[in-house]
Design an enzyme around this catalytic site. Sequence first.
Site, PDB file in Angstrom:
ATOM      1  N   CYS A 179      21.939  48.183  35.614  1.00 46.10           N
ATOM      2  CA  CYS A 179      21.797  49.635  35.595  1.00 46.10           C
ATOM      3  C   CYS A 179      20.449  50.038  36.177  1.00 46.10           C
ATOM      4  O   CYS A 179      19.682  49.214  36.655  1.00 46.10           O
ATOM      5  CB  CYS A 179      21.911  50.151  34.158  1.00 46.10           C
ATOM      6  SG  CYS A 179      23.407  49.621  33.306  1.00 46.10           S
ATOM      7  N   ASP A 193      26.503  44.392  25.067  1.00 45.75           N
ATOM      8  CA  ASP A 193      25.281  43.621  24.857  1.00 45.75           C
ATOM      9  C   ASP A 193      24.096  44.527  24.581  1.00 45.75           C
ATOM     10  O   ASP A 193      23.096  44.101  23.990  1.00 45.75           O
ATOM     11  CB  ASP A 193      24.999  42.703  26.042  1.00 45.75           C
ATOM     12  CG  ASP A 193      24.890  43.443  27.364  1.00 45.75           C
ATOM     13  OD1 ASP A 193      25.430  44.550  27.484  1.00 45.75           O
ATOM     14  OD2 ASP A 193      24.264  42.896  28.301  1.00 45.75           O
ATOM     15  N   ILE A 245      28.490  35.211  54.646  1.00 43.48           N
ATOM     16  CA  ILE A 245      28.476  35.931  55.917  1.00 43.48           C
ATOM     17  C   ILE A 245      27.954  34.995  56.991  1.00 43.48           C
ATOM     18  O   ILE A 245      27.246  34.022  56.702  1.00 43.48           O
ATOM     19  CB  ILE A 245      27.622  37.219  55.862  1.00 43.48           C
ATOM     20  CG1 ILE A 245      26.174  36.901  55.480  1.00 43.48           C
ATOM     21  CG2 ILE A 245      28.232  38.235  54.913  1.00 43.48           C
ATOM     22  CD1 ILE A 245      25.243  38.088  55.620  1.00 43.48           C
TER      23      ILE A 245
END
Length: 658
Positions: free
Chosen positions: A2, A104, A304
Amino acid sequence: MCGICGAIWSNESRSISEEHLLQMTDTLSHRGPDARGLHWEQNSNLGVGLGHRRLSIIDLATGQQPMWNEDHSVCVVFNGEIYNYRELQKELRTKGHQFRTDSDTEVLVHLYEDYGREMVHHLRGMFAFAIWDRNHSSLLLARDRFGQKPLIYRQDENRLLFASEMKAILQIPGIPREVDPVALDLFLTWQYVPAPWSMLKGFQKILPGHTAVWQENRLDIQQYWTPTSIRGSDSANEQTRRDTRNLSYAQTQEKLKETLTEAVRLRLRSDVPLGAFLSGGIDSTLITGLMQRELDRPVETFSIGFDIAHFDERSFARMAAKSLGTNHHEKIVSPSAVDSLPELVWHYEEPYADSSAIPTMALCEFTREAVKVALTGDGGDELFIGYDRYRAAGLGDRIDRLPGPLRSILKSSLWQKMPASLKQKSFSRRLKRFLTTAGLSPEQRYMTWISYFDAARRKDIYSSGFREKLTGFQSEDWMSDLYELTAQNDFVSRTAAVDQISYLPNDILTKVDIASMAYGLECRSPFLDHQVADLATSMPLNYKLKGRYGKQILRDTFADLIPEPILQRSKMGFGVPVDHWFRNELKPLLHDVLLSERAMSRGYFEPAKIQRLVEEHTTGLCDHSKHLWAMLVLEVWCRMFIDASEVSTKRPLSDGVF
């Protein structure tokens, strides 16, 4: 994973409004695109604001933040993952704590109730969080042991501001934006601005393994964890070191297999799809292999590639994927530096010159199309002696012990005239660099190898006015001081220990955090579980470095997971052809931006010296690509974060910067 931000103030005149708290929070929307949460309160002169942007990974339905305890006396905003949260839930319930969610995050408020700031010792994970304690009118800030999650703050009179990214704090009106000369010198030396410094005066970063408590206008910062490789590590670390010394090689292998497997298992806890980065190197292959053993379905793996063979690892990634039975995804990317640079600078928000950030961002964007969580092999090189430069450091150490006449030959200044290829990683260039630094002390030699602009080159390009602002500061002193902290006896282990507290958190982990969070992707690294790290750094050097190979114990222990060609291959960097760009598509940008009157008038450099660097590179006389990339990043950053009337809350377009 976050984004968090907020403030605490003890004088109403220093308060931030709910509107500005909202603006701070939404500046972090790329870190948490799934939800937004705010708390703001003002009691007499004391006030607090907490903001949160959520990337939902665990407990999708009820894990919103800010999150409170039962009586609303403790509130948390949290960025990261606590991998042992289920075990902590069970323990806390036996003590009478009630849980309203299965996230959590909620274990943090209850751990705080029981342990205060000492709660961090109970956590296995990556984290940065802030806890508001109403009863004690205090704010606790904490950052994980290795610094996987960022936490930046600014302490003004009667106020503390904090955020996952500096851009959020810069949304508050009246915040000055002035370059710190020391931070600029550190950046040009190491390609990043190390914690606790920030490129802007007045901003600082919480160091990894530290907590900070703001109470009564005072910020008390304490270190709670030190790697086993560093002097002053805690008693638990010392016990790990003693226990490991008593194990045979075979016993150490079993301990490593057990500890790393558990670290992988814990990092598979998720309520959303997860996968793994797979480059075809040893670290990512064995992490993916352990992951595959734990799951009843093929792991989603991602890599990639590039059209230029020197930068393309896809064949090895395919080999690993086929051997392990993963569901592999690959993509060829052709990153445009002109298009990528403004976005990169905005996201990294400080000058950051590791050009591998460009392909890392491309990999994260590609991976996020299919999963929300990816396991990585980050930390394996620093913990298990994986870089080529560690072997070179060992060779230099042996040369220092040779008889005097032989040392004199190898340390002769004549090696300066040795011809070498222009390519940065060519054998002849590396050999010349090794021989021309042979006369230095081991620490000075290593610092010269890894620095971008060494002391002599910085002195040459700085203007006299800028040199005066440094008041004698030397960036090399920072790393020299880190060497003094190391606990190991041999120079190679000491050097790896320094990298663990410098290069790893400030370059590698910063790169991955910013690149992944730019696209709302969570990256988890089992190697950086502190129990794995303590075990690794407690091992004797000859368990990790043997002959021409580093990571020997990883090769031996997990050989059944790693195809033989991968076991035998040399390490390949993850980069982009910056040298080629500057002679082709970026050549006009060098002249239009780096050599512009706007850039030269900043007063940092002597214009003629920068002109010479550009001309020597673009004409093919020398390879100055890493120096020019650093200076170009710096100039674009100055335009975006210093010159602009305000710092944008959204990633910019290139035509608005150049």
